[in-house]
Write a protein that holds these residues in place. Structure first.
Motif, PDB file in Angstrom:
ATOM      1  N   SER A  27      61.831  12.321   6.430  1.00 51.44           N
ATOM      2  CA  SER A  27      60.788  13.096   5.730  1.00 51.44           C
ATOM      3  C   SER A  27      60.690  14.473   6.373  1.00 51.44           C
ATOM      4  O   SER A  27      60.416  14.582   7.568  1.00 51.44           O
ATOM      5  CB  SER A  27      59.427  12.405   5.850  1.00 51.44           C
ATOM      6  N   ALA A  48      59.270  18.622   5.904  1.00 52.64           N
ATOM      7  CA  ALA A  48      58.526  19.670   5.183  1.00 52.64           C
ATOM      8  C   ALA A  48      58.904  20.989   5.835  1.00 52.64           C
ATOM      9  O   ALA A  48      58.750  21.157   7.050  1.00 52.64           O
ATOM     10  CB  ALA A  48      57.028  19.428   5.281  1.00 52.64           C
ATOM     11  N   GLU A  60      59.507  23.735  10.448  1.00 48.37           N
ATOM     12  CA  GLU A  60      59.775  22.418   9.877  1.00 48.37           C
ATOM     13  C   GLU A  60      59.015  21.339  10.632  1.00 48.37           C
ATOM     14  O   GLU A  60      58.977  21.334  11.864  1.00 48.37           O
ATOM     15  CB  GLU A  60      61.276  22.098   9.892  1.00 48.37           C
ATOM     16  N   ASP A 102      53.779  11.491   5.702  1.00 52.50           N
ATOM     17  CA  ASP A 102      53.301  12.682   5.000  1.00 52.50           C
ATOM     18  C   ASP A 102      53.362  13.876   5.955  1.00 52.50           C
ATOM     19  O   ASP A 102      52.464  14.070   6.774  1.00 52.50           O
ATOM     20  CB  ASP A 102      51.870  12.468   4.514  1.00 52.50           C
ATOM     21  N   ALA A 160      54.063  16.946   4.582  1.00 52.52           N
ATOM     22  CA  ALA A 160      53.721  18.121   3.759  1.00 52.52           C
ATOM     23  C   ALA A 160      52.263  18.532   3.953  1.00 52.52           C
ATOM     24  O   ALA A 160      51.956  19.731   4.081  1.00 52.52           O
ATOM     25  CB  ALA A 160      54.008  17.826   2.286  1.00 52.52           C
ATOM     26  N   THR A 161      51.361  17.543   3.999  1.00 51.60           N
ATOM     27  CA  THR A 161      49.930  17.881   4.090  1.00 51.60           C
ATOM     28  C   THR A 161      49.618  18.679   5.361  1.00 51.60           C
ATOM     29  O   THR A 161      48.976  19.736   5.286  1.00 51.60           O
ATOM     30  CB  THR A 161      49.068  16.596   3.996  1.00 51.60           C
ATOM     31  N   GLU A 207      50.983  22.250   4.974  1.00 46.95           N
ATOM     32  CA  GLU A 207      50.180  23.077   4.060  1.00 46.95           C
ATOM     33  C   GLU A 207      48.852  23.464   4.708  1.00 46.95           C
ATOM     34  O   GLU A 207      48.393  24.605   4.589  1.00 46.95           O
ATOM     35  CB  GLU A 207      49.940  22.322   2.747  1.00 46.95           C
ATOM     36  N   ILE A 235      57.287  27.114   0.481  1.00 46.69           N
ATOM     37  CA  ILE A 235      57.562  25.755   0.981  1.00 46.69           C
ATOM     38  C   ILE A 235      58.676  25.153   0.133  1.00 46.69           C
ATOM     39  O   ILE A 235      58.636  25.236  -1.110  1.00 46.69           O
ATOM     40  CB  ILE A 235      56.291  24.888   0.921  1.00 46.69           C
ATOM     41  N   GLY A 254      60.774  22.846  -2.078  1.00 44.89           N
ATOM     42  CA  GLY A 254      60.367  21.776  -2.989  1.00 44.89           C
ATOM     43  C   GLY A 254      61.480  20.783  -3.252  1.00 44.89           C
ATOM     44  O   GLY A 254      61.289  19.823  -3.995  1.00 44.89           O
ATOM     45  N   ARG A 277      65.413  23.496   0.661  1.00 46.72           N
ATOM     46  CA  ARG A 277      65.322  23.403   2.127  1.00 46.72           C
ATOM     47  C   ARG A 277      66.589  23.997   2.765  1.00 46.72           C
ATOM     48  O   ARG A 277      66.509  24.790   3.706  1.00 46.72           O
ATOM     49  CB  ARG A 277      65.157  21.934   2.529  1.00 46.72           C
TER      50      ARG A 277
END
Ligand code: FAD
Ligand code: MLT
Ligand code: ZN
Length: 481
Positions: free
Chosen positions: A227, A229, A290, A298, A300-301, A304, A321, A323, A328
């Motif tokens: 995972s 982000a 990153e 999670d 991403a949260t 953000e 960011i 998507g 990426r």
């Protein structure tokens, strides 16, 4: 026209051929070309031969022979080093020992969290072997398709995941090393705890081939982090980059893996080379961040939330960011391609410095004007690992000078950069090592006690001074001629 080897060297070549096989002792200039110059073309030499052993026993036989003959040896992995440490001098009497044939992955232990590899293993192959058991080998470098584990260990390589996982030193549990006289030290242990005296492996990590040849290693592997982000941000300034580290940590905790800085001129290089910057907001400084976690995490949260707080505080001017995996990769390329993009603009005077993270803005503020005062028009390409306080502070020629003219200023320009580093109690080599290009400068900035301790270590392990002479420590005056 090259000098013919002396009878002693001819005998040595015969012995080396019998140790590793005729086809693995290269002496033809056409074959040597792939080894005698570094990847940038910045450093080159003239070896007696390139020897390519296929096993630890063969490395031991090679070093026993070179030691008996009093011939110097330069170990070489992927030859991607930045400091000229893997190429010989131009005497025609040094042997390059290439580890390129020793690339076996001996064992992967997902439960114990270890991987045991030969030192010629390419970094990307080690990452792939770890991924094969759903684990991560975290060292991440732009050169990972070519550099080797032996080179990573010997330079104590850094890269873009140091913030979370530490440098190569942090990944090493055990080593096997062939000593300068051909004896083998078997320290290939996978123990997490071992307080039975001096931690000898630490001496060989970052030694740049000056104490022996690393032939194999036991490395730690980590839980996989599928995972991800990832964001590309436009920053207010360098001080904001340092401040943002705190915000990212507050929200991301130990999932924060990468926090990289790219100056506008460096970003313009990769855009000119064909990459797309998704941000239209103009800034002098950009960053790549990153967060990574296990499947389903999670990430991403928190990213953000951190960026929202940073925008609110005026640290970040704009952010994109990723998507999708393709987006990426696109964002990563904006950072990772800077190094190669710069090479097309002629010779670069490279610096790899670190200062305390809180002093980064001060370093940038004082060094740029000092360079401009010294050689007006010099172009700065600055990028690096801001989360580690490590900047690649690279200089290119002013428009009005030729490359040759510019290079006559290289030493004086480096003095300017190094003086700034010293004023801020930094280091003139954060992750690339000293090689032969920075050995003298580093010795000049270290205390007499520190240099004497380093020489004592060198003299104890390599009393004849045959391992990679001139790397890490400058040559003793008698050998300088
Ligand atoms: P080499 O260049 O072959 O050798 C480096 C030194 O180690 C030499 O002194 C050599 O004598 C010694 N050595 C090599 N193998 C052995 C061995 N088995 N035993 C004893 N001594 C040995 N570096 C970073 O730290 N961070 C980065 O982010 C990074 N990014 C890069 C991006 C690009 C595009 C490139 C080209 C390079 C980058 N590097 C980076 C520099 C380089 O890749 C690293 O220093 C790497 O660890 C060198 O590995 P190598 O196998 O190529 O070693
Ligand atoms: C990087 O961070 O991109 C590397 O260390 C290579 C370089 O300094 O150019
Ligand atoms: Zn780097």
């Amino acid at each position: 026209m090259t000098d013919a080897p002396t009878p002693l060297l001819v005998d040595l070549l015969t012995e080396l051929r019998s140790a590793v096989g005729d086809t693995h002792v290269l002496t033809d200039p056409a074959d040597l070309a792939a080894y005698d110059t570094d990847w940038r073309g910045a450093y080159s030499g003239r070896p007696l031969a390139v020897v390519r052993p296929g096993s630890t026993a063969e490395v031991a036989a090679v070093l026993a022979a070179t030691h008996a003959a009093g011939v110097a040896v330069v170990p070489q992995g992927g030859n991607t080093g930045m400091s000229g440490g893997a190429v010989p001098d131009d005497s025609g009497s040094q042997v390059i020992l290439s580890l390129g044939r020793m690339r076996a992955v001996r064992e992967v232990d997902a439960v114990g969290g270890t991987i045991t590899v030969e030192s010629g293993c390419v970094l990307a192959d080690v990452q792939a072997a770890a991924a094969g058991v759903d684990r991560l080998f975290p060292l991440t470098l732009g050169s990972q398709g070519s550099c080797t584990i032996g080179g990573n260990i010997s330079t104590n390589a850094g890269g873009t995941a140091v913030l979370r996982y530490g440098m190569m030193r942090s990944q090493v549990l055990g080593l096997e090393v062939v000593l300068p006289d051909g004896r083998v030290w078997d320290g290939l242990r996978s123990l997490r705890k071992d307080n039975t005296g001096y931690d000898l492996k630490q001496l060989f990590i970052g030694a740049e081939g000056t104490l022996g040849v690393v032939t194999a290693a036991v490395l730690t592997i980590q839980p996989a982090t599928p995972s991800r982000a990832t964001a590309w941000v436009a920053l207010r300034d360098v001080a904001a980059a340092a401040e943002l580290l705190g915000v990212l940590r507050d929200h991301g905790g130990d999932r924060l893996t990468t926090w990289e800085l790219v100056s506008r001129p460096a970003r313009d290089l990769v855009v000119a080379a064909g990459l797309t910057d998704p941000l239209s907001t103009s800034s002098e400084w950009y960053g790549l961040v990153e967060l990574a976690g296990p499947a389903g995490a999670d990430v991403a949260t928190p990213l953000e939330a951190a960026l929202g707080e940073a925008v609110e505080a005026g640290l970040v001017l704009d952010a994109a960011i990723a998507g999708s995996p393709a987006q990426r990769s696109g964002l990563w390329a904006l950072r990772e391609r800077v190094s190669e993009a710069q090479e097309v603009h002629g010779p670069t005077v490279k610096h790899d410095v670190s200062v305390p993270i809180t002093a980064l803005a001060d370093f940038v503020a004082r060094t740029g004007p000092a360079i401009e005062a010294h050689l007006p028009g010099t172009r700065l390409f600055v990028y690096g690992h801001v989360g580690d306080g490590n900047l690649h502070y690279n200089l290119s020629r002013p428009e009005h000078l030729t490359s040759e003219e510019f290079l006559t200023h290289a030493a004086a320009l480096s003095d300017v950069v190094n003086a700034s580093v010293a004023e801020l109690t930094g280091s003139i080599s954060a992750e690339h090592g000293l090689g032969k290009s920075k050995a003298a400068a580093a010795a000049a900035y270290k205390s007499d006690v520190e240099v004497a301790l380093m020489r004592a270590v060198k003299d104890a392990i390599d009393p004849a001074g045959l391992m990679n002479p001139g790397a890490v420590l400058p040559l003793p005056p008698v050998l300088l001629g």
